[in-house]
Design an enzyme around this catalytic site. Structure first.
Site, PDB file in Angstrom:
ATOM      1  N   HIS A  15      20.837 -19.707   1.533  1.00  0.00           N
ATOM      2  CA  HIS A  15      19.714 -19.837   0.595  1.00  0.00           C
ATOM      3  C   HIS A  15      18.794 -20.904   1.141  1.00  0.00           C
ATOM      4  O   HIS A  15      19.181 -22.077   1.220  1.00  0.00           O
ATOM      5  CB  HIS A  15      20.207 -20.205  -0.809  1.00  0.00           C
ATOM      6  CG  HIS A  15      19.069 -20.460  -1.764  1.00  0.00           C
ATOM      7  ND1 HIS A  15      18.057 -19.549  -1.969  1.00  0.00           N
ATOM      8  CD2 HIS A  15      18.770 -21.534  -2.539  1.00  0.00           C
ATOM      9  CE1 HIS A  15      17.199 -20.036  -2.849  1.00  0.00           C
ATOM     10  NE2 HIS A  15      17.605 -21.244  -3.201  1.00  0.00           N
ATOM     11  N   ASP A  17      15.824 -23.154   0.888  1.00  0.00           N
ATOM     12  CA  ASP A  17      14.735 -23.905   0.260  1.00  0.00           C
ATOM     13  C   ASP A  17      13.904 -24.500   1.387  1.00  0.00           C
ATOM     14  O   ASP A  17      14.385 -25.340   2.155  1.00  0.00           O
ATOM     15  CB  ASP A  17      15.303 -25.012  -0.623  1.00  0.00           C
ATOM     16  CG  ASP A  17      16.165 -24.457  -1.745  1.00  0.00           C
ATOM     17  OD1 ASP A  17      15.628 -23.741  -2.599  1.00  0.00           O
ATOM     18  OD2 ASP A  17      17.377 -24.741  -1.752  1.00  0.00           O
ATOM     19  N   ASP A 127      17.648 -17.809  -7.196  1.00  0.00           N
ATOM     20  CA  ASP A 127      17.621 -19.121  -7.843  1.00  0.00           C
ATOM     21  C   ASP A 127      16.346 -19.356  -8.622  1.00  0.00           C
ATOM     22  O   ASP A 127      15.931 -20.493  -8.831  1.00  0.00           O
ATOM     23  CB  ASP A 127      17.797 -20.222  -6.786  1.00  0.00           C
ATOM     24  CG  ASP A 127      18.241 -21.548  -7.397  1.00  0.00           C
ATOM     25  OD1 ASP A 127      18.720 -21.541  -8.540  1.00  0.00           O
ATOM     26  OD2 ASP A 127      18.102 -22.583  -6.726  1.00  0.00           O
ATOM     27  N   HIS A 353      10.403 -22.121  -5.444  1.00  0.00           N
ATOM     28  CA  HIS A 353      10.706 -22.687  -6.757  1.00  0.00           C
ATOM     29  C   HIS A 353      10.811 -24.206  -6.737  1.00  0.00           C
ATOM     30  O   HIS A 353      10.313 -24.869  -7.651  1.00  0.00           O
ATOM     31  CB  HIS A 353      11.975 -22.058  -7.337  1.00  0.00           C
ATOM     32  CG  HIS A 353      13.119 -21.964  -6.393  1.00  0.00           C
ATOM     33  ND1 HIS A 353      13.252 -20.938  -5.487  1.00  0.00           N
ATOM     34  CD2 HIS A 353      14.193 -22.762  -6.196  1.00  0.00           C
ATOM     35  CE1 HIS A 353      14.350 -21.117  -4.787  1.00  0.00           C
ATOM     36  NE2 HIS A 353      14.941 -22.216  -5.190  1.00  0.00           N
TER      37      HIS A 353
END
Length: 915
Positions: A15, A17, A127, A353
């Site tokens: 994941h 980010d 997420d 996000h």
């Protein structure tokens, strides 16, 4: 061969980010290492079959930024099915990015992914801090039938017993997710999160302990024998010994099947084995059946300035630059696909996000502000070029009959709705070019002596209009011609402020400044009715002694009292979550004497300036620093607000124009305090159990009273352009610009509370990351509009005005000339039988050059959309990916017009081919 007890699908992933607890380039360097390691594993281990790149193509883009020579290797792996590409460009926060930003994210992600190979057709939301209600419809239009998500639903059940969980959201991790229009996809929840298969042990004893726990947890919620184990986590490198670890698992558990899987195979297996008893969840997934503390909705108010910059940037691109460039293209100018694509990508690099949510370290936001400026700069250039091209083709010759020195200009309205508004335009008079060998001072003096700032304003019919002009003197400027070197000049500059009168939807109207000795213009009566009172045909507005507003809606007879009171409380939470100190009492301006001054009284607008000064605690007490440093959970914190107080001054300007049906408000203040929240309150007098908020391609109906599971005293929610409460002929809509958090209070008055500032000092989550910039000390501002209405279908008119509030009119000065376009025109004519249609975007398709316009039905009732374009012949129904034809849809019309039925809550895209 006996059937295995379960099939364990291990999907390797990371994941990613892009920026979060480290700045972008620190994460970027980590990405390069991660990708290098992954490619090495794939080269050396033929059993390592696939890796999911988090559903976002920007991971590939960022890697190739450092290693462009590895593009062919990535293409080879994607085409072989070993790496995923798409479907998104980035993993956005769905609620804090606009409807069209969500679509551009899908469009650009698909376009970029196709350059590598097959596009991952999976609705991937691992997420997102809540999921939009129209996701299923968007995914279906994009040819995606399955969504995987990590938040918004709490799977509940015992031994997969549906009967014991009928009143709950879903007993399984699998469910049907349905949009309001009825579109449906299979939803798969990460019931054990997306790291339930990370770091699988190879050593047998450790492996047995791991698998006993992992299989039990995955089995708890799975509705089929196919269990999902996600092998990875945030920024997790690929597991180099995974193949060996899976061999160990097969030896230890011969009754189970272990597969190094991929999403295509896993989803296909699940779909083939689904029970008939899956739950169906309609609309938004926002974690409402939880205790309310970890829905992370308060990220909507972290670093409000970032949300405001984002709203401005999105609006410039989708509501101004794209439609103006589209209309310029229809009238002969090449469409700037490359520039707009670059501007969108630059903007969307702020949309992950943890970025747009305001829950990262301070360095992230230093870079985000730069990206906003870059994207806005490109949008501004596209807007200026498009305006110049269009205005040059508009017939302004009639102004010559009034004066040979006329200074024509054109006002454009691209919100999609017919509207009138007050605009201020800068006009250049007596432009005089000069060469390098000429004296700039002499040229400036010449302009000053040969021009006048006196004059009057007319519309394209020659009618004189009330206005206010200001002489700014002589100023330097320059042209950058297409065919020669830059051309410097001096010109006299004046500003002219006036009310436009009704402008056509998606259209323009022409005006001209006539230099002359002052000429009398018939002045309508003042909007100032009496002291501290304004009034137009729709509203009567009184400013009370404490600065709050009383607004009477003259159309309905309903009166709204006490609007605009400020409320300040403490906040000992973090960037993710608001937490008011125990026992903290709100400080408000209710009953506090305010200074009220009339600062504008013209024929077209009245404005009162309201000044509040009051004391608030300077920060939290010293205990909060200790609690943060020692990672005390925010729920267990005992910190209070400090005894020391500092003054805060809020200067609020309240404006009523002659033709608008709402009150515009601008607040400016210098924030002197930390660890606090500032809201503005609007008692609606409506106590219905539900309210409405503008969201992604819908106005979402939401419960004002939370569920029984909800224990958080706060029930804040997301909004985009507005929030609304209405019932029995009384309604109140509060529009905003970049104020994404609201709460409808359970106070007996239906009070809408809109957050305009939240100050926090730490990131929160898994470590100690101090964020002093998130205290938002220094200058701040906020803008909103108060729109009373009569409920029922009249609310849709208020919604249109709320959408228009976010879209500033554009002004372009031009010359006196003949042209192929009339002095006033709608560039795209549309209307709706039924009042619930909203126009979302107008742009040019990159592949075919067709005009694409998109609407959505805000209502559950069917509507009929009528579209007409003089420049186009064939009209056809398209999709969010702008396909030439939607499945099963044929031509809508071949003469440039069509009447199209639009079912309730439907998103409809219409393509228009040139004649």
């Amino acid at each position: 061969m006996s059937t295995p007890k379960a099939i364990i699908h291990v999907i390797s992933h990371t994941h990613w980010d892009r920026e979060w607890y480290m700045p972008y380039e620190a994460h970027h360097a980590k990405l390069i290492q991660t990708m290098d390691g992954l490619l090495e594993i794939m080269d050396q281990d033929p059993e390592f079959l696939s890796f999911y790149l988090d559903g976002q193509t920007i991971v590939l883009e960022d890697y190739l930024q450092v290693y462009p020579e590895k593009r062919e290797k990535l293409i080879e792996l994607v085409q072989a099915g070993k790496l995923s590409a798409g479907p998104w460009y980035i993993l956005q926060d769905e609620f804090l990015t606009s409807s069209e930003a969500n679509i551009r994210n899908m469009q650009i992600g698909h376009r970029d992914a196709k350059a590598y190979g097959p596009v991952s057709k999976l609705g991937y939301f691992p997420d997102s801090f809540g999921n939009m209600g129209q996701a299923a419809q968007i995914l279906q239009q994009a040819g995606i039938s399955t969504a995987v998500f990590g938040r918004g639903v709490k799977a509940t059940g015992f031994n997969n017993s549906v009967s014991e969980a009928l009143d709950l959201e879903s007993p399984y991790s699998e469910l049907h997710w349905e949009s309001p229009d009825g579109s449906r996809v299979l939803g798969i929840l990460f019931a054990n999160w997306y790291n339930n298969g990370m770091e699988i042990p190879e050593e047998p004893a450790a492996a047995r302990k791991f698998w006993d726990n992992a299989i039990a947890n995955a089995s708890k919620y799975a509705s089929t024998p196919h269990l999902l184990l996600m092998n990875g986590c945030d920024h997790q490198p690929a597991q180099a010994n995974l193949s060996a670890a899976l061999r160990t698992a097969r030896e230890l558990y011969p009754d189970y099947e272990f597969i190094h899987s991929n999403y295509d195979d896993y989803v296909a297996a699940v779909q083939s084995a689904l029970p008939e008893t899956l739950s169906t969840i309609n609309g938004e997934l926002r974690g409402q059946r939880t205790d309310g503390w970890y829905s992370l909705v308060n990220t909507a108010s972290s670093r409000v300035y970032i949300k405001q910059l984002n709203q401005e940037n999105q609006t410039m691109l989708e509501k101004i630059a794209e439609p103006l460039a589209a209309f310029a293209h229809v009238n002969g100018r090449p469409y700037p696909h490359g520039l707009l694509n670059y501007a969108w990508k630059t903007l969307m690099q702020n949309h992950p996000h943890d970025s747009i949510c305001g829950c990262s370290v301070d360095e992230v936001y230093h870079e985000m502000k730069t990206r906003f400026e870059k994207s806005k700069g490109v949008a501004a250039a596209v807007i200026a070029d498009s305006l110049a091209h269009l205005s040059a083709q508009i017939d302004t010759a009639s102004f010559a009959s009034i004066s040979s020195d006329s200074a024509p200009f054109v006002v454009y309205s691209t919100s999609g709705y017919a509207q009138s508004g007050v605009v201020t335009v800068e006009l250049e008079l007596g432009r005089r070019y000069f060469k390098p060998n000429e004296s700039p001072m002499n040229n400036s003096k010449y302009v000053l002596e040969h021009t006048t700032a006196e004059g009057y304003l007319v519309n394209y019919l020659g009618e004189k209009l009330a206005c206010t002009s200001v002489d700014l003197g002589v100023r330097f400027g320059y042209d950058l011609p297409d065919d020669k070197f830059r051309q410097p000049y001096f010109a006299r500059v004046i500003t002219v402020t006036f009310e436009t009168g009704a402008l056509p939807a998606m259209g323009y109207s022409s005006f001209a400044w006539i230099p002359a000795a002052q000429s009398a213009v018939a002045q309508p009566s003042s909007l100032v009715a009496e002291e501290n009172t304004m009034e137009n045909a729709y509203l009567h507005v009184t400013v009370a002694g404490d600065g709050s507003l009383t607004i009477k809606d003259k159309r309905t007879g309903e009166t709204f009292d006490g609007l605009g009171v400020y409320e300040n409380v403490g906040d000992i939470g973090n960037e993710y979550i608001f937490k008011q100190p125990d026992g903290d009492t709100a400080i408000t301006t209710r009953g506090l004497a305010a200074q009220v001054t009339l600062v504008e009284d013209t024929a077209y607008r009245a404005t009162y300036e309201i000044t509040h000064t009051f004391d608030i605690p300077e920060q939290a007490d010293e205990r909060l620093k200790q609690e943060i440093a020692t990672m005390v959970n925010f729920l267990d914190r005992k910190a209070q607000r400090s005894e020391k107080r500092v003054p805060i001054t809020i200067v609020t300007r309240v404006s009523l124009s002659r033709s608008e049906e709402g009150v515009r408000v601008h607040a400016a203040f210098h924030n002197p305090a930390k660890d606090q929240r500032l809201r503005v309150l609007f008692p609606s007098g409506v106590t219905t159990a539900k309210h409405y908020a503008d969201s992604i391609f819908e106005v979402a109906e939401r419960a004002t009273i939370p569920t029984e599971e909800w224990v958080n005293p706060s029930n804040c929610q997301h909004q985009s352009a507005f929030v609304d409460v209405h019932e029995n002929g009384r309604g109140l809509t509060i529009a905003n610009k970049g104020l994404n958090e609201y709460e409808v209070l359970r106070d007996g008055s239906g009070t809408i509370a809109v957050t305009i500032l939240r100050s926090t000092g730490e990131l929160g989550d898994w470590g100690v990351f101090l964020t002093p910039d998130a205290q938002c000390l220094g200058p701040n501002h906020a803008e909103w509009m108060i729109l009373p209405h009569g409920g029922g279908d009249s609310r849709f008119t208020a919604y249109q005005q709320a959408y228009g509030f976010q879209v500033p009119m554009q002004v372009s000065q031009t010359g006196v000339h003949e042209g192929s376009l009339p002095a006033q025109q709608s560039l795209l004519e549309w209307s709706a039988a039924g009042s619930g249609l909203a126009l979302s975007s107008v742009k040019i398709n990159e592949d075919r050059g067709d005009l694409i316009a998109r609407w959505y039905n805000l209502s559950g009732e069917p509507a009929e959309l009528t579209v007409s374009s003089q420049s186009h012949g064939r009209l056809y129904e398209s999709t969010v990916l702008e396909d030439a034809n939607a499945a099963g849809a044929g031509d809508l019309g071949t003469d440039g017009s069509a009447a199209v039925p639009v079912q309730g809550y439907k998103i409809i895209s219409i393509g228009m081919s040139a004649r």
